[in-house]
Design a protein around this motif. Sequence first.
Motif, PDB file in Angstrom:
ATOM      1  N   THR A   6      21.478 -10.021  24.238  1.00  0.00           N
ATOM      2  CA  THR A   6      20.791  -8.768  23.890  1.00  0.00           C
ATOM      3  C   THR A   6      21.820  -7.698  23.511  1.00  0.00           C
ATOM      4  O   THR A   6      21.579  -6.896  22.609  1.00  0.00           O
ATOM      5  CB  THR A   6      19.899  -8.302  25.063  1.00  0.00           C
ATOM      6  OG1 THR A   6      18.949  -9.335  25.331  1.00  0.00           O
ATOM      7  CG2 THR A   6      19.157  -7.023  24.731  1.00  0.00           C
ATOM      8  N   PRO A  44      14.269 -10.394  23.097  1.00  0.00           N
ATOM      9  CA  PRO A  44      15.527 -10.176  23.809  1.00  0.00           C
ATOM     10  C   PRO A  44      15.296 -10.257  25.322  1.00  0.00           C
ATOM     11  O   PRO A  44      14.242  -9.847  25.801  1.00  0.00           O
ATOM     12  CB  PRO A  44      15.921  -8.729  23.421  1.00  0.00           C
ATOM     13  CG  PRO A  44      14.870  -8.229  22.479  1.00  0.00           C
ATOM     14  CD  PRO A  44      13.676  -9.124  22.604  1.00  0.00           C
ATOM     15  N   ALA A  45      16.289 -10.787  26.014  1.00  0.00           N
ATOM     16  CA  ALA A  45      16.176 -10.818  27.480  1.00  0.00           C
ATOM     17  C   ALA A  45      16.238  -9.380  27.976  1.00  0.00           C
ATOM     18  O   ALA A  45      17.047  -8.592  27.504  1.00  0.00           O
ATOM     19  CB  ALA A  45      17.322 -11.625  28.059  1.00  0.00           C
ATOM     20  N   THR A  79      19.106  -4.855  30.367  1.00  0.00           N
ATOM     21  CA  THR A  79      19.812  -4.793  29.076  1.00  0.00           C
ATOM     22  C   THR A  79      19.370  -3.517  28.332  1.00  0.00           C
ATOM     23  O   THR A  79      18.442  -2.843  28.765  1.00  0.00           O
ATOM     24  CB  THR A  79      19.445  -5.999  28.201  1.00  0.00           C
ATOM     25  OG1 THR A  79      18.025  -6.010  28.065  1.00  0.00           O
ATOM     26  CG2 THR A  79      19.927  -7.299  28.790  1.00  0.00           C
ATOM     27  N   THR A  80      20.003  -3.269  27.207  1.00  0.00           N
ATOM     28  CA  THR A  80      19.599  -2.137  26.360  1.00  0.00           C
ATOM     29  C   THR A  80      18.214  -2.434  25.799  1.00  0.00           C
ATOM     30  O   THR A  80      17.942  -3.572  25.397  1.00  0.00           O
ATOM     31  CB  THR A  80      20.543  -2.060  25.125  1.00  0.00           C
ATOM     32  OG1 THR A  80      21.868  -2.164  25.589  1.00  0.00           O
ATOM     33  CG2 THR A  80      20.327  -0.807  24.310  1.00  0.00           C
ATOM     34  N   VAL A  82      16.566  -2.373  22.763  1.00  0.00           N
ATOM     35  CA  VAL A  82      17.043  -2.246  21.374  1.00  0.00           C
ATOM     36  C   VAL A  82      16.064  -1.415  20.542  1.00  0.00           C
ATOM     37  O   VAL A  82      16.458  -0.489  19.824  1.00  0.00           O
ATOM     38  CB  VAL A  82      17.236  -3.643  20.728  1.00  0.00           C
ATOM     39  CG1 VAL A  82      17.854  -3.520  19.341  1.00  0.00           C
ATOM     40  CG2 VAL A  82      18.087  -4.543  21.616  1.00  0.00           C
ATOM     41  N   LEU A  83      14.787  -1.749  20.671  1.00  0.00           N
ATOM     42  CA  LEU A  83      13.757  -1.060  19.883  1.00  0.00           C
ATOM     43  C   LEU A  83      13.783   0.436  20.161  1.00  0.00           C
ATOM     44  O   LEU A  83      13.767   1.257  19.228  1.00  0.00           O
ATOM     45  CB  LEU A  83      12.383  -1.660  20.222  1.00  0.00           C
ATOM     46  CG  LEU A  83      11.167  -1.111  19.509  1.00  0.00           C
ATOM     47  CD1 LEU A  83      11.320  -1.199  17.996  1.00  0.00           C
ATOM     48  CD2 LEU A  83       9.908  -1.869  19.937  1.00  0.00           C
ATOM     49  N   GLY A 123       7.614  -2.836  16.181  1.00  0.00           N
ATOM     50  CA  GLY A 123       7.910  -3.607  17.391  1.00  0.00           C
ATOM     51  C   GLY A 123       6.846  -4.662  17.607  1.00  0.00           C
ATOM     52  O   GLY A 123       5.768  -4.623  17.000  1.00  0.00           O
ATOM     53  N   ALA A 150       4.570  -8.882  23.357  1.00  0.00           N
ATOM     54  CA  ALA A 150       4.009 -10.119  23.879  1.00  0.00           C
ATOM     55  C   ALA A 150       3.511  -9.799  25.275  1.00  0.00           C
ATOM     56  O   ALA A 150       4.294  -9.439  26.151  1.00  0.00           O
ATOM     57  CB  ALA A 150       5.105 -11.173  23.923  1.00  0.00           C
ATOM     58  N   GLU A 151       2.199  -9.883  25.477  1.00  0.00           N
ATOM     59  CA  GLU A 151       1.633  -9.504  26.772  1.00  0.00           C
ATOM     60  C   GLU A 151       0.802 -10.642  27.354  1.00  0.00           C
ATOM     61  O   GLU A 151       0.248 -11.454  26.612  1.00  0.00           O
ATOM     62  CB  GLU A 151       0.724  -8.274  26.625  1.00  0.00           C
ATOM     63  CG  GLU A 151       1.376  -7.049  25.998  1.00  0.00           C
ATOM     64  CD  GLU A 151       2.382  -6.372  26.913  1.00  0.00           C
ATOM     65  OE1 GLU A 151       2.546  -6.799  28.076  1.00  0.00           O
ATOM     66  OE2 GLU A 151       3.035  -5.417  26.441  1.00  0.00           O
ATOM     67  N   LYS A 181       2.635   0.689  25.484  1.00  0.00           N
ATOM     68  CA  LYS A 181       3.958   0.250  24.997  1.00  0.00           C
ATOM     69  C   LYS A 181       4.342   0.998  23.728  1.00  0.00           C
ATOM     70  O   LYS A 181       5.488   1.416  23.560  1.00  0.00           O
ATOM     71  CB  LYS A 181       3.978  -1.263  24.770  1.00  0.00           C
ATOM     72  CG  LYS A 181       5.370  -1.809  24.546  1.00  0.00           C
ATOM     73  CD  LYS A 181       5.462  -3.309  24.689  1.00  0.00           C
ATOM     74  CE  LYS A 181       5.518  -3.734  26.137  1.00  0.00           C
ATOM     75  NZ  LYS A 181       5.713  -5.175  26.303  1.00  0.00           N
ATOM     76  N   LYS A 241       7.706   3.071  23.406  1.00  0.00           N
ATOM     77  CA  LYS A 241       8.778   2.677  22.476  1.00  0.00           C
ATOM     78  C   LYS A 241       8.919   3.674  21.331  1.00  0.00           C
ATOM     79  O   LYS A 241       9.984   3.803  20.750  1.00  0.00           O
ATOM     80  CB  LYS A 241       8.493   1.278  21.909  1.00  0.00           C
ATOM     81  CG  LYS A 241       8.333   0.195  22.969  1.00  0.00           C
ATOM     82  CD  LYS A 241       9.643  -0.451  23.316  1.00  0.00           C
ATOM     83  CE  LYS A 241       9.433  -1.657  24.214  1.00  0.00           C
ATOM     84  NZ  LYS A 241      10.693  -2.311  24.566  1.00  0.00           N
TER      85      LYS A 241
END
Length: 405
Positions: free
Chosen positions: A255, A278-279, A306-307, A309-310, A325, A328-329, A344, A348
């Motif tokens: 990531t 991404p993890a 992790t960061t 990213v989005l 973006g 996945a839910e 979300k 985001k």
Amino acid sequence: MSRIVLGVAGGIAAYKACLLLRLFTEAGHHVTVVPTPSALNFVGEATWAALSGNPVHTQVWSDADQVPHVRLGREADLVVVAPATADLMARAASGRADDLLTNVLLTAHCPVLMAPAMHTEMWQHPATVANVATLRERGVVVLDPDSGRLTGADTGPGRLPEPEQIEAVALSLLHERVAASARERDLVGVRLTVSAGGTHEALDPVRFIGNSSSGRMGMAIARAALLRGAQVRVVAAAITAPVPGAAELVRVVSTGDLAEAMAAAASDSDVLIMAAAPADFTPERRSDGKLKKSGDEGLTVRFVQTTDVLKSLVAGRCDGQVIVGFAAETAADPEQLMELGRAKLARKGCDLLVLNDVSGGAVFGSADNAVTIIDRGGVVDSLAADKNLVAHRILDAVVNVRKSH
Ligand code: CTP
């Protein structure tokens, strides 16, 4: 089942058209192969007849009682020419009808897809450039060739795209809306970066934490954007899906790498699509040596976040940039899915969020996807379809956001 005419022009890449033919017939389509006389120097009539299970027509003069030069084109749902040589495109652009294939091209009412293959000099020659422009103006969908190893030792743009890529594009053209945007090339001049696949977070030199994302959705978006004329960059973590050869490819592992590559891509992209998985967590420290068992002890690993990213792409967004973006839910019902999606999207801050329910893991690696595309105003689109079609509908939504900016 659709009726496909597979035109084959006289180039060495004709052998790859055998694989394309196989893919079409395995998908259940009725394929009539129309090789040019020079294509038969590379692959013989018997091969085309055996693989298609249908008689092969090459000349206007054979089976004249059935008027094949008019009937084949008129009855086809789709005409695909692969490989399309410089000569075939020159003849098609000038409206010649000197073999059966060019007759078919003059009588077809359906979408026509050409997949060029030739030496780089031929592809870049002003005559070919002009012929491609003429064909595109007239609504023929001409793919850009891949770059890479050509027949001899030379490399450069001119390779026939891989059969799987041609098949995916060809079948998507059977949908009227996709064919219209491919003809319109509504993303010409747009620089689009799409991330895809699952990241790997290393535990030690040989082990990692990953996920089962295949990258298929991201590759479908890349392919769809290329078809519509965009300049495409793919930032790929671990993927099993093949990357379309006309896209620029940046490989990443973790990531952290993905965040860096996307930040670099953001500076020169008009559209950013985060289809990667991404993890969210990475081991606090990566062991330099291979982790060893010690007695009966288990293993405790501390993970850190992790960061996002989005979120960081949204924070650094350039003027007019469209950011998409995915979400996945695992939701109990459609209402809860929408609720999670709305929350979300707000968290985001992206323009569009492509929502899908991954309960049961059905989406990963599958050819289909069921998605709801939302923006701040609510539902923009909703469909359950092949990922190639879903990709086009996501791009339709992107085009609308760009118009409203
Ligand atoms: N994403 C990202 N960086 C991360 C995790 C996710 O950019 N570290 C992106 C994904 O590519 C996707 C979107 O954020 O476009 C939503 O991913 P998802 O896994 O559904 O959400 P999370 O951010 O992990 O949020 P949560 O854990 O609350 O579901």
